[in-house]
Design a protein around this motif. Structure first.
Motif, PDB file in Angstrom:
ATOM      1  N   GLY A 277       8.221  34.887   0.919  1.00  0.00           N
ATOM      2  CA  GLY A 277       9.046  33.694   0.850  1.00  0.00           C
ATOM      3  C   GLY A 277       9.986  33.723  -0.344  1.00  0.00           C
ATOM      4  O   GLY A 277      11.096  33.194  -0.288  1.00  0.00           O
ATOM      5  N   LYS A 278       9.545  34.351  -1.422  1.00  0.00           N
ATOM      6  CA  LYS A 278      10.397  34.477  -2.612  1.00  0.00           C
ATOM      7  C   LYS A 278      11.648  35.288  -2.298  1.00  0.00           C
ATOM      8  O   LYS A 278      12.751  34.966  -2.764  1.00  0.00           O
ATOM      9  CB  LYS A 278       9.587  35.140  -3.730  1.00  0.00           C
ATOM     10  CG  LYS A 278      10.338  35.451  -5.004  1.00  0.00           C
ATOM     11  CD  LYS A 278       9.348  35.916  -6.086  1.00  0.00           C
ATOM     12  CE  LYS A 278      10.017  36.618  -7.251  1.00  0.00           C
ATOM     13  NZ  LYS A 278      10.602  37.916  -6.909  1.00  0.00           N
TER      14      LYS A 278
ATOM     15  N   GLU B  16       5.179  30.421   2.410  1.00  0.00           N
ATOM     16  CA  GLU B  16       5.578  30.820   1.047  1.00  0.00           C
ATOM     17  C   GLU B  16       6.910  30.190   0.639  1.00  0.00           C
ATOM     18  O   GLU B  16       7.068  29.733  -0.507  1.00  0.00           O
ATOM     19  CB  GLU B  16       5.658  32.355   0.963  1.00  0.00           C
ATOM     20  CG  GLU B  16       4.286  33.022   1.023  1.00  0.00           C
ATOM     21  CD  GLU B  16       4.363  34.534   1.136  1.00  0.00           C
ATOM     22  OE1 GLU B  16       3.299  35.182   1.077  1.00  0.00           O
ATOM     23  OE2 GLU B  16       5.482  35.087   1.282  1.00  0.00           O
ATOM     24  N   LEU B  17       7.862  30.164   1.568  1.00  0.00           N
ATOM     25  CA  LEU B  17       9.157  29.560   1.234  1.00  0.00           C
ATOM     26  C   LEU B  17       8.989  28.061   0.993  1.00  0.00           C
ATOM     27  O   LEU B  17       9.533  27.512   0.022  1.00  0.00           O
ATOM     28  CB  LEU B  17      10.179  29.818   2.351  1.00  0.00           C
ATOM     29  CG  LEU B  17      11.554  29.176   2.146  1.00  0.00           C
ATOM     30  CD1 LEU B  17      12.204  29.658   0.834  1.00  0.00           C
ATOM     31  CD2 LEU B  17      12.474  29.471   3.332  1.00  0.00           C
ATOM     32  N   GLU B  18       8.202  27.394   1.833  1.00  0.00           N
ATOM     33  CA  GLU B  18       8.001  25.950   1.661  1.00  0.00           C
ATOM     34  C   GLU B  18       7.297  25.655   0.337  1.00  0.00           C
ATOM     35  O   GLU B  18       7.615  24.653  -0.328  1.00  0.00           O
ATOM     36  CB  GLU B  18       7.206  25.384   2.841  1.00  0.00           C
ATOM     37  CG  GLU B  18       8.051  25.289   4.118  1.00  0.00           C
ATOM     38  CD  GLU B  18       7.292  24.745   5.322  1.00  0.00           C
ATOM     39  OE1 GLU B  18       7.924  24.621   6.377  1.00  0.00           O
ATOM     40  OE2 GLU B  18       6.084  24.464   5.196  1.00  0.00           O
ATOM     41  N   ALA B  19       6.378  26.524  -0.059  1.00  0.00           N
ATOM     42  CA  ALA B  19       5.670  26.307  -1.337  1.00  0.00           C
ATOM     43  C   ALA B  19       6.642  26.407  -2.515  1.00  0.00           C
ATOM     44  O   ALA B  19       6.575  25.593  -3.457  1.00  0.00           O
ATOM     45  CB  ALA B  19       4.532  27.323  -1.479  1.00  0.00           C
ATOM     46  N   ILE B  20       7.552  27.376  -2.460  1.00  0.00           N
ATOM     47  CA  ILE B  20       8.542  27.521  -3.539  1.00  0.00           C
ATOM     48  C   ILE B  20       9.450  26.290  -3.581  1.00  0.00           C
ATOM     49  O   ILE B  20       9.731  25.734  -4.653  1.00  0.00           O
ATOM     50  CB  ILE B  20       9.379  28.807  -3.343  1.00  0.00           C
ATOM     51  CG1 ILE B  20       8.497  30.035  -3.564  1.00  0.00           C
ATOM     52  CG2 ILE B  20      10.579  28.825  -4.293  1.00  0.00           C
ATOM     53  CD1 ILE B  20       9.154  31.344  -3.151  1.00  0.00           C
ATOM     54  N   MET B  21       9.889  25.870  -2.386  1.00  0.00           N
ATOM     55  CA  MET B  21      10.775  24.696  -2.333  1.00  0.00           C
ATOM     56  C   MET B  21      10.064  23.451  -2.864  1.00  0.00           C
ATOM     57  O   MET B  21      10.663  22.653  -3.603  1.00  0.00           O
ATOM     58  CB  MET B  21      11.279  24.488  -0.899  1.00  0.00           C
ATOM     59  CG  MET B  21      12.276  25.558  -0.464  1.00  0.00           C
ATOM     60  SD  MET B  21      12.710  25.484   1.301  1.00  0.00           S
ATOM     61  CE  MET B  21      13.493  23.870   1.399  1.00  0.00           C
ATOM     62  N   ALA B  22       8.795  23.294  -2.496  1.00  0.00           N
ATOM     63  CA  ALA B  22       8.032  22.125  -2.967  1.00  0.00           C
ATOM     64  C   ALA B  22       7.943  22.124  -4.489  1.00  0.00           C
ATOM     65  O   ALA B  22       8.180  21.104  -5.147  1.00  0.00           O
ATOM     66  CB  ALA B  22       6.639  22.131  -2.348  1.00  0.00           C
TER      67      ALA B  22
ATOM     68  N   MET C 107      14.569  31.793   9.785  1.00  0.00           N
ATOM     69  CA  MET C 107      14.031  33.164   9.842  1.00  0.00           C
ATOM     70  C   MET C 107      14.065  33.730  11.250  1.00  0.00           C
ATOM     71  O   MET C 107      13.768  33.025  12.212  1.00  0.00           O
ATOM     72  CB  MET C 107      12.568  33.174   9.395  1.00  0.00           C
ATOM     73  CG  MET C 107      12.365  32.631   8.004  1.00  0.00           C
ATOM     74  SD  MET C 107      10.623  32.232   7.752  1.00  0.00           S
ATOM     75  CE  MET C 107      10.833  30.953   6.527  1.00  0.00           C
ATOM     76  N   MET C 108      14.362  35.008  11.343  1.00  0.00           N
ATOM     77  CA  MET C 108      14.340  35.700  12.629  1.00  0.00           C
ATOM     78  C   MET C 108      14.119  37.193  12.385  1.00  0.00           C
ATOM     79  O   MET C 108      14.102  37.642  11.235  1.00  0.00           O
ATOM     80  CB  MET C 108      15.645  35.454  13.396  1.00  0.00           C
ATOM     81  CG  MET C 108      16.881  35.936  12.670  1.00  0.00           C
ATOM     82  SD  MET C 108      18.438  35.421  13.454  1.00  0.00           S
ATOM     83  CE  MET C 108      18.430  36.416  14.943  1.00  0.00           C
ATOM     84  N   ASN C 109      13.957  37.943  13.462  1.00  0.00           N
ATOM     85  CA  ASN C 109      13.824  39.403  13.317  1.00  0.00           C
ATOM     86  C   ASN C 109      15.188  40.013  13.007  1.00  0.00           C
ATOM     87  O   ASN C 109      16.236  39.407  13.277  1.00  0.00           O
ATOM     88  CB  ASN C 109      13.263  40.016  14.607  1.00  0.00           C
ATOM     89  CG  ASN C 109      14.223  39.893  15.778  1.00  0.00           C
ATOM     90  OD1 ASN C 109      14.643  38.792  16.121  1.00  0.00           O
ATOM     91  ND2 ASN C 109      14.591  41.020  16.369  1.00  0.00           N
ATOM     92  N   ALA C 110      15.167  41.207  12.435  1.00  0.00           N
ATOM     93  CA  ALA C 110      16.386  42.000  12.303  1.00  0.00           C
ATOM     94  C   ALA C 110      16.497  42.875  13.546  1.00  0.00           C
ATOM     95  O   ALA C 110      15.489  43.358  14.071  1.00  0.00           O
ATOM     96  CB  ALA C 110      16.321  42.876  11.051  1.00  0.00           C
ATOM     97  N   SER C 111      17.713  43.066  14.015  1.00  0.00           N
ATOM     98  CA  SER C 111      17.891  43.891  15.205  1.00  0.00           C
ATOM     99  C   SER C 111      17.290  45.272  14.968  1.00  0.00           C
ATOM    100  O   SER C 111      17.427  45.851  13.889  1.00  0.00           O
ATOM    101  CB  SER C 111      19.366  44.007  15.582  1.00  0.00           C
ATOM    102  OG  SER C 111      19.486  44.740  16.789  1.00  0.00           O
ATOM    103  N   GLY C 112      16.609  45.775  15.981  1.00  0.00           N
ATOM    104  CA  GLY C 112      15.934  47.069  15.885  1.00  0.00           C
ATOM    105  C   GLY C 112      14.432  46.919  15.781  1.00  0.00           C
ATOM    106  O   GLY C 112      13.692  47.833  16.144  1.00  0.00           O
TER     107      GLY C 112
END
Ligand code: RRO
Length: 311
Positions: free
Chosen positions: A254-255, A288-294, A16-21
């Protein structure tokens, strides 16, 4: 569980990172992203000269996203190049992204020459999709020009470079753009920039909500997720496997990240939602992403990246 990823030959602690702008106009904002749970950052697209951008108000948050016509305000490429070159010394082993955009091919090459002459060892993101400079078309919709730019760029530049693309809306355009991109040693494509030239209006006042261009501006946020996923997956289906994909567009949870990765993204960028919540958002997104993956039994993102099912 790990959300680590590899992009453009560099390893990142998470995807994950920021979007430019967003959160990247100056050193304070960039350091705020750097000190968050984001894996890395990308700078605001830098031009040869600093720019004030369009008149305000030029950014507006709506119920389902955002509209902007910033007009490429930035501190000039030298500012960002100095910042990232110093920051990489302060953080050995970290890789940062420098976004650049010229107003024509000669300017793109001049910007890249500055990068070549610097000590910057990160990744360049060439923005081919700013929708908001009055009188300037989005380069990414001019297929011949994209081809000419990439040919000239890779004649002189041999370090990791990706391109930020506008959204495409027709299968033939995915085919044609992918055919062009596949000719070049791109590290990645980043889909999508904002959906250009939307119009959001206030019914009560019967007025537009941003000043530039009589209210027309780039749309981001929840509105754009299906378009973003389509672009990520269309390019995932069509690009050589050595051209990776950064998924940008409509990530609030995360979804949403899970879906971008399922469509083929190796990294994701957060714009509108980062603007709303600030860099602390990366803690929630990671959890949230880790929870989905788990729940699904996935240990790392390669377990499901690109593995979208069809009916
Ligand atoms: O500065 C902007 O108006 C801007 C740019 Br450069 C871009 O690439 N995308 C966008 O939505 N706004």
């Amino acid at each position: 569980i790990s959300t680590a990823t590899t992009l453009a030959g560099s390893n990142f602690d998470n995807c994950m990172m920021n979007a430019s702008g967003v959160y990247c106009m100056d050193s304070d904002e960039l350091l705020a992203v750097e000190n968050s749970k984001a894996a890395t950052f990308v700078t605001k697209s830098g031009t040869l000269q600093p720019r004030k951008g369009n008149p305000e108000p030029r950014y507006f948050e709506t119920e389902f996203g955002s509209i902007n016509s910033m007009g490429l305000p930035n501190n000039g490429v030298d500012y960002y190049l100095d910042f990232v070159s110093q920051d990489q010394i302060n953080h050995p082993g970290k890789t940062y992204f420098l976004s650049i955009t010229g107003f024509n091919l000669a300017e793109d090459l001049e910007l890249l020459q500055k990068v070549t002459d610097s000590d910057f060892a990160g990744v360049v993101e060439l923005n081919l999709s700013c929708p908001n400079v009055p009188g300037k078309p989005q380069t990414g919709y001019d297929f011949e020009t994209v081809d000419a730019i990439l040919k000239a760029v890779f004649d002189v530049y041999h370090k990791p470079l990706g391109v930020k693309l506008p959204p495409y809306f027709d299968i033939i355009h995915f085919d044609q753009m992918a055919e062009i991109l596949n000719k070049y040693p791109l590290s990645y494509v980043n889909s999508i920039n904002s959906i250009g030239n939307g119009l959001y209006i206030n019914d009560d006042t019967e007025t537009v909500v941003i000043k530039p261009k009589q209210g027309f501006g780039g749309i981001g946020g929840e509105y754009v997720k299906p378009t973003a996923l389509a672009n990520v997956h269309a390019f995932y289906q069509r690009l050589n496997k050595d051209i990776q994909i950064i998924g940008t567009g409509g990530i609030q949870t995360g979804k949403d990240i899970f879906e971008h990765i399922l469509c083929g993204a190796s990294m994701v960028q957060v714009g509108t939602a980062l603007m709303v919540e600030g860099p602390v958002i990366f803690e929630r997104l990671t959890a949230e992403l880790e929870a989905i993956m788990a729940e699904k039994g996935y240990d790392n993102i390669e377990d499901f990246r690109g593995k979208l099912n069809y009916l």
